[in-house]
Design an enzyme around this catalytic site. Structure first.
Site, PDB file in Angstrom:
ATOM      1  N   ARG A 221      35.168  38.329  32.651  1.00 18.00           N
ATOM      2  CA  ARG A 221      34.705  38.989  31.047  1.00 18.00           C
ATOM      3  C   ARG A 221      35.844  39.043  30.445  1.00 18.00           C
ATOM      4  NH1 ARG A 221      30.303  37.174  32.186  1.00 18.00           N
ATOM      5  NH2 ARG A 221      28.478  38.404  32.240  1.00 18.00           N
ATOM      6  N   HIS A 269      32.664  29.707  27.842  1.00 14.11           N
ATOM      7  CA  HIS A 269      31.914  30.262  28.761  1.00 14.11           C
ATOM      8  C   HIS A 269      30.689  29.393  29.552  1.00 14.11           C
ATOM      9  CE1 HIS A 269      30.027  34.789  29.637  1.00 14.11           C
ATOM     10  NE2 HIS A 269      29.832  33.800  30.689  1.00 14.11           N
TER      11      HIS A 269
HETATM   12  P1  NDP Z   1      29.521  40.865  42.494  1.00 14.27           P
HETATM   13  O1  NDP Z   1      28.977  42.118  41.981  1.00 14.27           O
HETATM   14  O2  NDP Z   1      29.098  40.178  43.647  1.00 14.27           O
HETATM   15  O3  NDP Z   1      31.058  41.124  43.033  1.00 14.27           O
HETATM   16  C1  NDP Z   1      32.071  41.875  42.110  1.00 14.27           C
HETATM   17  C2  NDP Z   1      33.357  42.127  43.156  1.00 14.27           C
HETATM   18  O4  NDP Z   1      34.301  42.896  42.191  1.00 14.27           O
HETATM   19  C3  NDP Z   1      33.154  43.092  44.318  1.00 14.27           C
HETATM   20  O5  NDP Z   1      33.927  42.372  45.366  1.00 14.27           O
HETATM   21  C4  NDP Z   1      33.741  44.398  44.085  1.00 14.27           C
HETATM   22  O6  NDP Z   1      34.159  45.116  44.996  1.00 14.27           O
HETATM   23  C5  NDP Z   1      34.851  44.029  43.046  1.00 14.27           C
HETATM   24  N1  NDP Z   1      35.269  45.066  42.052  1.00 14.27           N
HETATM   25  C6  NDP Z   1      34.202  45.694  41.355  1.00 14.27           C
HETATM   26  N2  NDP Z   1      35.000  46.809  40.640  1.00 14.27           N
HETATM   27  C7  NDP Z   1      36.012  46.932  41.028  1.00 14.27           C
HETATM   28  C8  NDP Z   1      37.214  47.594  40.621  1.00 14.27           C
HETATM   29  N3  NDP Z   1      37.204  48.721  39.919  1.00 14.27           N
HETATM   30  N4  NDP Z   1      38.523  47.316  41.531  1.00 14.27           N
HETATM   31  C9  NDP Z   1      38.390  46.349  42.213  1.00 14.27           C
HETATM   32  N5  NDP Z   1      37.387  45.446  42.575  1.00 14.27           N
HETATM   33  C10 NDP Z   1      36.356  45.714  42.097  1.00 14.27           C
HETATM   34  O7  NDP Z   1      29.704  40.019  41.363  1.00 14.27           O
HETATM   35  P2  NDP Z   1      29.892  38.241  41.207  1.00 14.27           P
HETATM   36  O8  NDP Z   1      30.611  37.807  42.166  1.00 14.27           O
HETATM   37  O9  NDP Z   1      28.458  37.783  41.331  1.00 14.27           O
HETATM   38  O10 NDP Z   1      30.353  38.013  39.605  1.00 14.27           O
HETATM   39  C11 NDP Z   1      31.590  38.563  39.171  1.00 14.27           C
HETATM   40  C12 NDP Z   1      31.468  38.560  37.659  1.00 14.27           C
HETATM   41  O11 NDP Z   1      31.369  37.057  37.216  1.00 14.27           O
HETATM   42  C13 NDP Z   1      30.109  38.925  37.144  1.00 14.27           C
HETATM   43  O12 NDP Z   1      30.101  40.389  36.752  1.00 14.27           O
HETATM   44  C14 NDP Z   1      30.385  38.246  35.746  1.00 14.27           C
HETATM   45  O13 NDP Z   1      30.902  38.978  34.642  1.00 14.27           O
HETATM   46  C15 NDP Z   1      31.065  36.742  36.206  1.00 14.27           C
HETATM   47  N6  NDP Z   1      30.207  35.674  35.742  1.00 14.27           N
HETATM   48  C16 NDP Z   1      30.977  35.182  34.979  1.00 14.27           C
HETATM   49  C17 NDP Z   1      30.387  33.559  34.549  1.00 14.27           C
HETATM   50  C18 NDP Z   1      30.783  32.716  33.826  1.00 14.27           C
HETATM   51  O14 NDP Z   1      30.080  31.769  33.306  1.00 14.27           O
HETATM   52  N7  NDP Z   1      32.069  32.588  33.180  1.00 14.27           N
HETATM   53  C19 NDP Z   1      29.052  33.307  35.621  1.00 14.27           C
HETATM   54  C20 NDP Z   1      28.545  34.530  36.489  1.00 14.27           C
HETATM   55  C21 NDP Z   1      29.366  35.400  36.555  1.00 14.27           C
HETATM   56  P3  NDP Z   1      33.211  45.653  46.242  1.00 14.27           P
HETATM   57  O15 NDP Z   1      33.073  44.388  46.790  1.00 14.27           O
HETATM   58  O16 NDP Z   1      34.292  46.344  46.751  1.00 14.27           O
HETATM   59  O17 NDP Z   1      32.001  46.070  45.712  1.00 14.27           O
HETATM   60  C1  OXD Z   2      26.700  35.636  33.865  1.00 12.32           C
HETATM   61  C2  OXD Z   2      27.565  34.728  32.811  1.00 12.32           C
HETATM   62  O1  OXD Z   2      26.953  36.761  34.258  1.00 12.32           O
HETATM   63  O2  OXD Z   2      26.559  33.676  32.574  1.00 12.32           O
HETATM   64  O3  OXD Z   2      25.911  35.133  34.622  1.00 12.32           O
HETATM   65  O4  OXD Z   2      28.657  35.155  32.463  1.00 12.32           O
END
Ligand code: NDP
Ligand code: OXD
Length: 306
Positions: A221, A269
């Site tokens: 993001r 995106h």
């Molecule tokens: P998950 O919820 O599966 O994973 C999030 C990870 O981030 C976890 O490992 C979590 O730690 C870690 N995390 C969260 N907060 C913190 C923090 N404060 N400090 C350190 N680590 C942290 O998410 P996804 O992998 O499914 O997706 C990640 C992001 O990708 C989504 O939230 C979205 O914003 C973005 N996205 C973008 C897309 C695009 O097209 N550009 C498409 C899809 C997603 P822990 O394991 O300890 O919980």
């Molecule tokens: C998602 C994205 O979060 O498209 O799935 O960014």
């Protein structure tokens, strides 16, 4: 009983067709054309306008139409019901395809050569020696990406909120271990969710922890990054390039300095776009669970915000 789709910025006709086929007895309506708001029990949302769910008095659950839920949670009038998100191995594969492509682009210096072509400049150079990768966020997408890069022969470190043990990955957790996670990485990939803790987390201090000359890729993001700090890090050579798929404001506004920066690659995106079939399958599964009073798949922890 109905399902409301509150997805104003996308054409959802194929999603509606998929849901009608899978749930022939359920009314599927698209916001703002909801005939009977009091009949809506399940809402599928993406960047919903604030307050748009407030009239759904019998709402039982909300399903994000994406993997991220930050835009859903910004709605201060969000009903107090369960929220789930899309988790899809196909989405993770798409993300890996984008990331491995971009890492190859930077290894081969295609970013420079594409820039040189309109200037008719012939400046051959050997590939960049990019050998180590840090993944910020080791969730569904981050772990899949880390596994890909391990198999491709990179040294991989991963950073998350809670401590992990993952084969082949040097794992770090918490703000106190951030520097160790990134300090020797040639490429840093951001796959964190946007939460109160991660908002503007990548600021001047954090970029200064990176290995000088690192490549930064943000597919998570835009608001996780302090834009001015990123530009300063590029201008000072702390970063040699940045690939940005996500932005604080989308579409990226005309005239934003990222558009013309020679070391920044902008994509709109598109690194991993929700797949309509798999999303429809998860929506149906969660709708049925909701009807049966069962816990939803991929439920979001509202306290953590992801
Ligand atoms: P998950 O919820 O599966 O994973 C999030 C990870 O981030 C976890 O490992 C979590 O730690 C870690 N995390 C969260 N907060 C913190 C923090 N404060 N400090 C350190 N680590 C942290 O998410 P996804 O992998 O499914 O997706 C990640 C992001 O990708 C989504 O939230 C979205 O914003 C973005 N996205 C973008 C897309 C695009 O097209 N550009 C498409 C899809 C997603 P822990 O394991 O300890 O919980
Ligand atoms: C998602 C994205 O979060 O498209 O799935 O960014």
């Amino acid at each position: 009983m109905s399902i409301a789709l509150v997805i104003p910025d996308r054409d959802v006709s194929r999603l509606v067709a998929e849901l009608n086929q899978r749930l022939p007895d359920v009314v599927i309506e698209q916001w703002p054309d909801i005939a009977q708001p009091e009949q809506v029990e399940f809402a599928v949302v993406w960047k919903q306008p604030a307050g748009s769910l407030a009239d759904f008095r019998k709402l039982k659950a909300i399903q994000s139409y994406g993997a991220g839920v930050d835009s859903v949670l910004t709605d201060t009038a969000l009903p107090d019901v369960a929220l789930s998100r899309i988790v899809d191995p196909g989405l993770a594969d798409d993300m890996v395809r984008y990331l491995k492509t971009m890492v190859s682009v930077y290894q081969l210096r295609l970013d420079r050569f594409i820039h040189d072509q309109p200037l008719q400049q012939w400046r051959p150079k050997r590939p960049r020696p990019l050998e180590s990768i840090a993944v910020l966020g080791m969730g569904a997408l981050g772990q899949t990406a880390a596994n890909h890069f391990i198999k491709a022969g990179f040294q991989v470190s991963g950073w998350s909120r809670s401590a992990k043990q993952l084969t082949g990955v040097r794992c770090y957790a918490g703000v106190g271990q951030f520097e160790d996670a990134v300090k020797s990485a040639d490429v840093v990939i951001c796959l964190l969710p946007l939460t109160k803790e991660t908002d503007s987390f990548l600021n001047e201090q954090r970029f200064n922890c990176f290995k000088p000359g690192a490549v930064f890729i943000n597919v998570a993001r835009g608001a996780i990054v302090d834009d001015r700090a990123l530009l300063a890090a590029l201008d000072m050579g702390q970063l040699q390039a940045a690939c940005l798929d996500v932005f604080r404001q989308e579409p990226l506004p005309a005239g934003h300095p990222f558009w013309h920066h020679p070391q920044i690659t902008v994509t709109p995106h598109i690194s991993a776009v929700t797949n309509i079939q798999t999303a429809a399958a998860q929506i149906v599964e969660n709708y049925q669970r909701c009807q049966q009073g069962q816990p939803l798949l991929h439920q979001v922890d509202m306290q953590r915000g992801y």
